[in-house]
Design a protein around this motif. Structure first.
Motif, PDB file in Angstrom:
ATOM      1  N   GLU A   1       0.544  -1.189   0.052  1.00 50.74           N
ATOM      2  CA  GLU A   1      -0.100   0.035  -0.006  1.00 50.74           C
ATOM      3  C   GLU A   1       0.784   1.278  -0.167  1.00 50.74           C
ATOM      4  O   GLU A   1       0.464   2.165  -0.638  1.00 50.74           O
ATOM      5  N   GLU A   2       2.062   1.369   0.588  1.00 48.95           N
ATOM      6  CA  GLU A   2       2.889   2.385   0.712  1.00 48.95           C
ATOM      7  C   GLU A   2       3.652   2.836  -0.713  1.00 48.95           C
ATOM      8  O   GLU A   2       4.353   3.654  -0.758  1.00 48.95           O
ATOM      9  N   GLY A   3       3.562   1.748  -1.688  1.00 50.82           N
ATOM     10  CA  GLY A   3       4.128   2.054  -3.032  1.00 50.82           C
ATOM     11  C   GLY A   3       5.531   1.370  -3.024  1.00 50.82           C
ATOM     12  O   GLY A   3       6.291   1.436  -3.909  1.00 50.82           O
ATOM     13  N   HIS A   4       5.900   0.571  -2.046  1.00 52.48           N
ATOM     14  CA  HIS A   4       7.308  -0.156  -2.052  1.00 52.48           C
ATOM     15  C   HIS A   4       7.181  -1.525  -2.869  1.00 52.48           C
ATOM     16  O   HIS A   4       6.205  -2.370  -2.641  1.00 52.48           O
ATOM     17  N   LEU A   5       7.995  -1.828  -3.956  1.00 48.87           N
ATOM     18  CA  LEU A   5       8.010  -3.007  -4.529  1.00 48.87           C
ATOM     19  C   LEU A   5       8.367  -4.219  -3.941  1.00 48.87           C
ATOM     20  O   LEU A   5       9.242  -4.075  -2.948  1.00 48.87           O
ATOM     21  N   TYR A   6       7.723  -5.240  -4.085  1.00 53.70           N
ATOM     22  CA  TYR A   6       8.129  -6.435  -3.436  1.00 53.70           C
ATOM     23  C   TYR A   6       9.506  -7.179  -4.050  1.00 53.70           C
ATOM     24  O   TYR A   6      10.329  -7.427  -3.349  1.00 53.70           O
ATOM     25  N   GLY A   7       9.735  -6.971  -5.270  1.00 55.25           N
ATOM     26  CA  GLY A   7      10.907  -6.996  -5.793  1.00 55.25           C
ATOM     27  C   GLY A   7      11.467  -5.550  -6.302  1.00 55.25           C
ATOM     28  O   GLY A   7      11.481  -4.580  -5.482  1.00 55.25           O
ATOM     29  N   SER A   8      12.143  -5.638  -7.625  1.00 57.29           N
ATOM     30  CA  SER A   8      12.635  -4.371  -7.949  1.00 57.29           C
ATOM     31  C   SER A   8      12.799  -4.479  -9.457  1.00 57.29           C
ATOM     32  O   SER A   8      12.805  -5.457  -9.996  1.00 57.29           O
ATOM     33  N   ILE A   9      12.878  -3.329  -9.990  1.00 60.95           N
ATOM     34  CA  ILE A   9      12.847  -3.153 -11.532  1.00 60.95           C
ATOM     35  C   ILE A   9      14.495  -2.824 -11.797  1.00 60.95           C
ATOM     36  O   ILE A   9      14.764  -1.967 -11.254  1.00 60.95           O
ATOM     37  N   MET A  10      14.931  -3.858 -12.716  1.00 59.85           N
ATOM     38  CA  MET A  10      16.190  -3.662 -13.239  1.00 59.85           C
ATOM     39  C   MET A  10      16.684  -3.282 -14.810  1.00 59.85           C
ATOM     40  O   MET A  10      15.604  -3.538 -15.384  1.00 59.85           O
ATOM     41  N   GLY A  11      17.965  -3.334 -15.032  1.00 62.27           N
ATOM     42  CA  GLY A  11      18.039  -2.964 -16.308  1.00 62.27           C
ATOM     43  C   GLY A  11      17.682  -3.840 -17.463  1.00 62.27           C
ATOM     44  O   GLY A  11      16.953  -3.522 -18.503  1.00 62.27           O
ATOM     45  N   PRO A  12      17.695  -5.193 -17.053  1.00 58.30           N
ATOM     46  CA  PRO A  12      17.256  -6.077 -17.880  1.00 58.30           C
ATOM     47  C   PRO A  12      15.470  -6.089 -18.111  1.00 58.30           C
ATOM     48  O   PRO A  12      14.865  -6.383 -19.200  1.00 58.30           O
ATOM     49  N   ASP A  13      14.757  -5.704 -17.135  1.00 55.20           N
ATOM     50  CA  ASP A  13      13.575  -5.323 -17.317  1.00 55.20           C
ATOM     51  C   ASP A  13      13.178  -4.361 -18.180  1.00 55.20           C
ATOM     52  O   ASP A  13      12.341  -4.317 -19.072  1.00 55.20           O
ATOM     53  N   ILE A  14      13.901  -3.348 -18.193  1.00 56.32           N
ATOM     54  CA  ILE A  14      13.739  -2.192 -18.983  1.00 56.32           C
ATOM     55  C   ILE A  14      14.019  -2.258 -20.512  1.00 56.32           C
ATOM     56  O   ILE A  14      13.417  -2.096 -21.343  1.00 56.32           O
ATOM     57  N   SER A  15      15.131  -3.220 -20.668  1.00 58.07           N
ATOM     58  CA  SER A  15      15.726  -3.537 -21.840  1.00 58.07           C
ATOM     59  C   SER A  15      14.597  -4.355 -22.784  1.00 58.07           C
ATOM     60  O   SER A  15      14.149  -4.197 -23.690  1.00 58.07           O
TER      61      SER A  15
END
Length: 167
Positions: free
Chosen positions: A102-116
């Motif tokens: 609910e606070e907007g914190h991700l359970y994981g994270s977004i990294m370079g491979p995800d954006i690529s």
């Protein structure tokens, strides 16, 4: 009495050198395509038989110059293509869904491979190592991410990290 600096015909000796065109990089001598001057024995006994060099004839010199011009034209074309791609990427924005509390914190994270991966899916050829992140994206929101396609070609892309749709 033998004279040291005179040939058998009585002509003075000179330190002769031959011009060679390097076919490969040779340590302490030069790089491929360069014209170097070496002693005839070194050319005859080592460089030419090993395939490291060839005699620098006028035709070979013209061919090498023509080849250099073609390579330079290709490099310029690639740079122009990268600049166009960088311009197109800067106008695009990536939207990535992620699970968050609910606070907007991700359970994981977004990294370079995800954006690529998202950029590739949209038709932009951007490799993971082109994405320059200061660290993983760990919260929902909008981020401006640097993209470096070449040391001389840099751009930015907007990345929206939104909550995943609930099923």
């Amino acid at each position: 009495m033998a004279r040291k600096n005179v040939t058998a015909s009585g002509m003075p000796r000179t330190s002769r050198q031959v011009e060679l065109l390097l076919a490969e990089d040779v340590e302490f001598l030069g790089k491929q395509g360069e014209i170097v001057k070496v002693k005839p024995g070194h050319a005859r006994n080592y460089l030419i038989p090993q395939g490291f060099a060839t005699v620098a004839t006028a035709m070979n010199k013209r061919n090498v110059e023509r080849h250099r011009e073609q390579i330079e034209d290709l490099r310029k074309q690639r740079m122009a293509d990268m600049v166009k791609r960088a311009d197109a990427i800067s106008k695009y924005s990536v939207t990535l869904e992620a699970n968050a509390n609910e606070e907007g914190h991700l359970y994981g994270s977004i990294m370079g491979p995800d954006i690529s991966k998202a950029l590739k899916a949209a038709g932009y050829a951007v490799e993971t190592d082109h994405i320059k992140l200061d660290g993983p994206l760990k919260e929902l929101g909008m981020y401006t991410v640097r993209v470096q396609l070449h040391p001389e070609v840099k751009t930015e892309v907007k990345v929206w990290v939104v909550p995943a749709a609930k099923k």
